[in-house]
Design a protein around this motif. Structure first.
Motif, PDB file in Angstrom:
ATOM      1  N   ASN A  39      -3.972  14.043  -5.771  1.00 35.35           N
ATOM      2  CA  ASN A  39      -4.431  12.655  -5.629  1.00 35.35           C
ATOM      3  C   ASN A  39      -5.577  12.327  -6.587  1.00 35.35           C
ATOM      4  O   ASN A  39      -5.593  11.279  -7.231  1.00 35.35           O
ATOM      5  N   LYS A  66      -4.276   7.132  -2.064  1.00 28.34           N
ATOM      6  CA  LYS A  66      -3.890   7.541  -0.714  1.00 28.34           C
ATOM      7  C   LYS A  66      -3.030   6.479  -0.045  1.00 28.34           C
ATOM      8  O   LYS A  66      -2.059   6.795   0.657  1.00 28.34           O
ATOM      9  N   SER A  85       0.820   7.079   1.184  1.00 29.00           N
ATOM     10  CA  SER A  85       1.234   6.802   2.561  1.00 29.00           C
ATOM     11  C   SER A  85       2.435   5.862   2.579  1.00 29.00           C
ATOM     12  O   SER A  85       3.390   6.066   3.348  1.00 29.00           O
ATOM     13  N   LEU A 127       5.620   7.788   1.456  1.00 28.27           N
ATOM     14  CA  LEU A 127       6.154   8.647   2.519  1.00 28.27           C
ATOM     15  C   LEU A 127       6.906   7.820   3.550  1.00 28.27           C
ATOM     16  O   LEU A 127       7.984   8.211   4.010  1.00 28.27           O
ATOM     17  N   VAL A 185       9.806  10.358   5.031  1.00 34.06           N
ATOM     18  CA  VAL A 185       9.395  11.759   5.063  1.00 34.06           C
ATOM     19  C   VAL A 185       7.969  11.851   5.598  1.00 34.06           C
ATOM     20  O   VAL A 185       7.268  10.846   5.709  1.00 34.06           O
ATOM     21  N   LEU A 186       7.546  13.084   5.893  1.00 36.98           N
ATOM     22  CA  LEU A 186       6.231  13.294   6.488  1.00 36.98           C
ATOM     23  C   LEU A 186       5.230  13.936   5.550  1.00 36.98           C
ATOM     24  O   LEU A 186       4.042  14.000   5.869  1.00 36.98           O
ATOM     25  N   SER A 187       5.690  14.436   4.411  1.00 35.45           N
ATOM     26  CA  SER A 187       4.775  15.134   3.513  1.00 35.45           C
ATOM     27  C   SER A 187       5.108  14.851   2.059  1.00 35.45           C
ATOM     28  O   SER A 187       6.219  14.420   1.726  1.00 35.45           O
ATOM     29  N   ARG A 188       4.135  15.127   1.212  1.00 32.14           N
ATOM     30  CA  ARG A 188       4.341  14.986  -0.232  1.00 32.14           C
ATOM     31  C   ARG A 188       5.471  15.888  -0.711  1.00 32.14           C
ATOM     32  O   ARG A 188       6.275  15.499  -1.549  1.00 32.14           O
ATOM     33  N   THR A 189       5.506  17.105  -0.173  1.00 34.04           N
ATOM     34  CA  THR A 189       6.544  18.055  -0.583  1.00 34.04           C
ATOM     35  C   THR A 189       7.929  17.506  -0.300  1.00 34.04           C
ATOM     36  O   THR A 189       8.838  17.591  -1.148  1.00 34.04           O
ATOM     37  N   GLN A 190       8.120  16.940   0.881  1.00 29.02           N
ATOM     38  CA  GLN A 190       9.421  16.366   1.226  1.00 29.02           C
ATOM     39  C   GLN A 190       9.760  15.191   0.316  1.00 29.02           C
ATOM     40  O   GLN A 190      10.924  15.002  -0.071  1.00 29.02           O
TER      41      GLN A 190
END
Length: 260
Positions: free
Chosen positions: A215, A230, A234, A237, A242-247
């Motif tokens: 970030n 941020k 948000s 996502l 999805v719930l995370s940056r990775t996803q």
């Protein structure tokens, strides 16, 4: 000139069973000729290849490719590398290479970065991508990045020989199935629609996420506050479900978002 290969691109008779390319035989070539393809033109003296580099991290795959090339081209020198760093070192020490065979997935390379580096450092050398997975989108990306062809490992040995002869003769080889236009999956369609719903700023931030930026790095690059980044993350996502940056990154990569 782009040529669609007519080799048998099937999973029932793979050229790498399992992970090994079987030695090409005269029976393989005559079978291919029996399908109406004039292999005589490609097996003759028109295409000459004296030095080739195989880049693949699997020794058995390298051995298989070496066998096919050795039996198909006279007096050829075959070099091998397990990774991009080793390959570049070989190319800098040697010269007069006619062709590079580059596996799509090698440990020290992200997607097509290896192809792009080789095209940048050695622009006159044709680079053919070789992959166990046949993905229409990645084939198109590889061509756009300067690949001289794309050879699925599931091709018959005779079709691989034909592909190599065509490339050395100055053509661009694509498997026949490129013309069939495989449709994206329903999941990929959903991901694409979700990404399309992002604002231009959110797409820019997502591109930075795909490239592994934090970030604070993104905020610095875009000259905006951390709070703004941020908020964008948000929203991304939420829109991607999805719930995370990775996803989010995994979903973006499914549709090759953010690639050059």
């Amino acid at each position: 000139m782009i040529v669609m290969g007519r080799g048998h691109h099937t999973q029932s008779a793979p050229a790498f069973p399992p992970g090994i390319l079987r030695l090409a035989t005269s029976h393989d070539v005559s079978d291919h000729h029996g399908q109406g393809q004039d292999m005589g033109h490609y097996m003759g003296g028109d295409a000459i290849m004296e030095r080739v580099l195989i880049i693949d991290d699997h020794p058995l795959v390298r051995d298989g490719l070496r066998s096919v090339i050795a039996i198909s081209f006279d007096n050829i020198e075959i070099f091998e590398a397990a990774g991009l760093e080793e390959a570049v070192a070989t190319l800098e020490k040697q010269d007069n290479f006619d062709l590079i065979l580059l596996d799509l997935n090698i440990p020290d390379v992200r997607r097509l970065d290896g192809l792009k580096l080789l095209r940048d450092r050695f622009p006159i050398l044709p680079v053919v991508m070789v992959s166990g997975a046949f993905d229409r989108a990645i084939v198109q990306e590889a061509l756009a990045a300067g690949a001289a062809g794309f050879i699925p490992k599931s091709l018959k040995r005779s079709a691989i020989v034909e592909a190599l002869h065509r490339v050395v003769s100055g053509e661009i080889y694509l498997p026949e199935t490129m013309g069939e236009g495989a449709a994206p999956s329903a999941e990929e369609d959903d991901i694409a629609r979700r990404i399309d719903s992002l604002t231009p700023q959110q797409k820019t931030v997502l591109g930075h996420l795909v490239n592994g930026r934090l970030n604070k790095q993104i905020a610095h690059d875009l000259n905006v506050s951390m709070t703004t980044i941020k908020a964008h993350v948000s929203a991304i996502l939420q829109k991607l479900g999805v719930l995370s940056r990775t996803q989010a990154v995994i979903k973006a990569n499914r549709v090759h978002f953010g690639t050059d």
